[in-house]
Design a protein around this motif. Sequence first.
Motif, mmCIF file in Angstrom:
data_model
loop_
_atom_site.group_PDB
_atom_site.id
_atom_site.type_symbol
_atom_site.label_atom_id
_atom_site.label_comp_id
_atom_site.label_asym_id
_atom_site.label_seq_id
_atom_site.Cartn_x
_atom_site.Cartn_y
_atom_site.Cartn_z
ATOM 1 N N ALA A 99 0.834 -1.207 0.000
ATOM 2 C CA ALA A 99 0.000 0.000 0.000
ATOM 3 C C ALA A 99 0.868 1.256 0.000
ATOM 4 C CB ALA A 99 -0.915 -0.007 1.221
ATOM 5 N N GLY A 100 0.580 2.130 -0.940
ATOM 6 C CA GLY A 100 1.310 3.389 -1.033
ATOM 7 C C GLY A 100 2.662 3.304 -1.703
ATOM 8 N N GLN A 101 3.063 2.145 -2.165
ATOM 9 C CA GLN A 101 4.367 1.965 -2.809
ATOM 10 C C GLN A 101 4.210 1.817 -4.314
ATOM 11 O OE1 GLN A 101 7.355 1.982 -1.020
ATOM 12 N NE2 GLN A 101 5.976 2.635 0.603
ATOM 13 N N ARG A 102 5.158 2.342 -5.078
ATOM 14 C CA ARG A 102 5.192 2.179 -6.528
ATOM 15 C C ARG A 102 6.648 1.958 -6.931
ATOM 16 N NH1 ARG A 102 0.913 2.857 -9.558
ATOM 17 N NH2 ARG A 102 2.091 3.538 -11.359
ATOM 18 N N PRO A 103 7.116 0.714 -6.849
ATOM 19 C CA PRO A 103 8.523 0.454 -7.168
ATOM 20 C C PRO A 103 8.821 0.758 -8.633
ATOM 21 C CG PRO A 103 7.308 -1.598 -7.019
ATOM 22 C CD PRO A 103 6.373 -0.505 -6.571
ATOM 23 N N SER A 104 10.044 1.158 -8.882
ATOM 24 C CA SER A 104 10.468 1.439 -10.251
ATOM 25 C C SER A 104 11.081 0.178 -10.860
ATOM 26 C CB SER A 104 11.507 2.565 -10.268
ATOM 27 O OG SER A 104 12.727 2.122 -9.695
ATOM 28 N N LEU A 105 11.177 0.173 -12.177
ATOM 29 C CA LEU A 105 11.822 -0.945 -12.867
ATOM 30 C C LEU A 105 13.261 -1.089 -12.395
ATOM 31 C CD1 LEU A 105 11.886 -3.210 -14.946
ATOM 32 C CD2 LEU A 105 12.331 -1.471 -16.703
ATOM 33 N N GLU A 106 13.949 0.025 -12.201
ATOM 34 C CA GLU A 106 15.346 -0.017 -11.747
ATOM 35 C C GLU A 106 15.459 -0.673 -10.367
ATOM 36 O OE1 GLU A 106 18.965 3.024 -10.607
ATOM 37 O OE2 GLU A 106 17.457 3.690 -12.036
ATOM 38 N N GLU A 107 14.551 -0.346 -9.461
ATOM 39 C CA GLU A 107 14.575 -0.953 -8.128
ATOM 40 C C GLU A 107 14.356 -2.462 -8.208
ATOM 41 O OE1 GLU A 107 12.819 2.465 -5.179
ATOM 42 O OE2 GLU A 107 11.413 1.503 -6.571
ATOM 43 N N ILE A 108 13.424 -2.881 -9.036
ATOM 44 C CA ILE A 108 13.134 -4.308 -9.181
ATOM 45 C C ILE A 108 14.307 -5.018 -9.852
ATOM 46 C CG2 ILE A 108 11.585 -6.006 -10.239
ATOM 47 C CD1 ILE A 108 10.406 -4.442 -7.819
ATOM 48 N N ARG A 109 14.898 -4.387 -10.879
ATOM 49 C CA ARG A 109 16.062 -4.977 -11.554
ATOM 50 C C ARG A 109 17.202 -5.187 -10.555
ATOM 51 N NH1 ARG A 109 16.751 -5.367 -16.872
ATOM 52 N NH2 ARG A 109 18.959 -4.969 -16.711
ATOM 53 N N ASP A 110 17.476 -4.186 -9.721
ATOM 54 C CA ASP A 110 18.540 -4.292 -8.716
ATOM 55 C C ASP A 110 18.238 -5.412 -7.720
ATOM 56 O OD1 ASP A 110 19.838 -2.173 -9.927
ATOM 57 O OD2 ASP A 110 19.223 -0.700 -8.406
ATOM 58 N N PHE A 111 16.988 -5.502 -7.261
ATOM 59 C CA PHE A 111 16.575 -6.524 -6.304
ATOM 60 C C PHE A 111 16.764 -7.921 -6.888
ATOM 61 C CE2 PHE A 111 13.379 -9.334 -4.478
ATOM 62 C CZ PHE A 111 13.559 -9.144 -3.122
ATOM 63 N N VAL A 112 16.281 -8.126 -8.116
ATOM 64 C CA VAL A 112 16.378 -9.445 -8.756
ATOM 65 C C VAL A 112 17.831 -9.793 -9.059
ATOM 66 C CG1 VAL A 112 15.748 -10.791 -10.806
ATOM 67 C CG2 VAL A 112 14.029 -9.367 -9.677
ATOM 68 N N THR A 113 18.594 -8.845 -9.560
ATOM 69 C CA THR A 113 19.997 -9.085 -9.899
ATOM 70 C C THR A 113 20.784 -9.517 -8.666
ATOM 71 O OG1 THR A 113 19.923 -7.530 -11.741
ATOM 72 C CG2 THR A 113 22.095 -8.050 -10.854
ATOM 73 N N ALA A 114 20.523 -8.882 -7.534
ATOM 74 C CA ALA A 114 21.253 -9.208 -6.306
ATOM 75 C C ALA A 114 20.931 -10.622 -5.819
ATOM 76 C CB ALA A 114 20.913 -8.194 -5.215
ATOM 77 N N ARG A 115 19.742 -11.113 -6.119
ATOM 78 C CA ARG A 115 19.322 -12.418 -5.599
ATOM 79 C C ARG A 115 19.405 -13.554 -6.606
ATOM 80 N NH1 ARG A 115 17.652 -8.347 -3.118
ATOM 81 N NH2 ARG A 115 17.109 -8.337 -0.929
ATOM 82 N N LYS A 116 19.160 -13.261 -7.873
ATOM 83 C CA LYS A 116 19.087 -14.319 -8.888
ATOM 84 C C LYS A 116 20.122 -14.162 -10.005
ATOM 85 C CE LYS A 116 15.960 -16.929 -9.118
ATOM 86 N NZ LYS A 116 15.902 -18.308 -8.718
ATOM 87 N N GLY A 117 20.709 -13.001 -10.141
ATOM 88 C CA GLY A 117 21.668 -12.755 -11.209
ATOM 89 C C GLY A 117 21.065 -11.914 -12.326
ATOM 90 N N ARG A 118 21.939 -11.346 -13.123
ATOM 91 C CA ARG A 118 21.525 -10.419 -14.186
ATOM 92 C C ARG A 118 20.647 -11.068 -15.241
ATOM 93 N NH1 ARG A 118 25.236 -7.403 -18.253
ATOM 94 N NH2 ARG A 118 25.969 -9.533 -18.364
#
Length: 81
Positions: free
Chosen positions: A22-41
């Motif tokens: 609620a109240g959050q709107r993540p950016s593509l860049e934030e999601i890319r960074d999150f996924v890259t850190a956990r699963k790889g580029r």
Amino acid sequence: MVFGSRDEESVEHVHAAVVPAAGQRPSLEEIRDFVTARKGRLYAPDALHLVTGIPLTAAGKPDRRALLERTAPGGSGERRP
């Protein structure tokens, strides 16, 4: 949830479907960074879809086909390339 699709030229694209808090709107860049850190580029998405929920199959697993339909151009999910 990260999932793939193919375009008309059979090029694979990686998407992320996100149910924001609620109240959050993540950016593509934030999601890319999150996924890259956990699963790889390799798994970093090209597009972000903000959805109200992840559809499930009768077995309770994510329904990728329904998600693809929902996030396709003209579908009910918001897309941010």
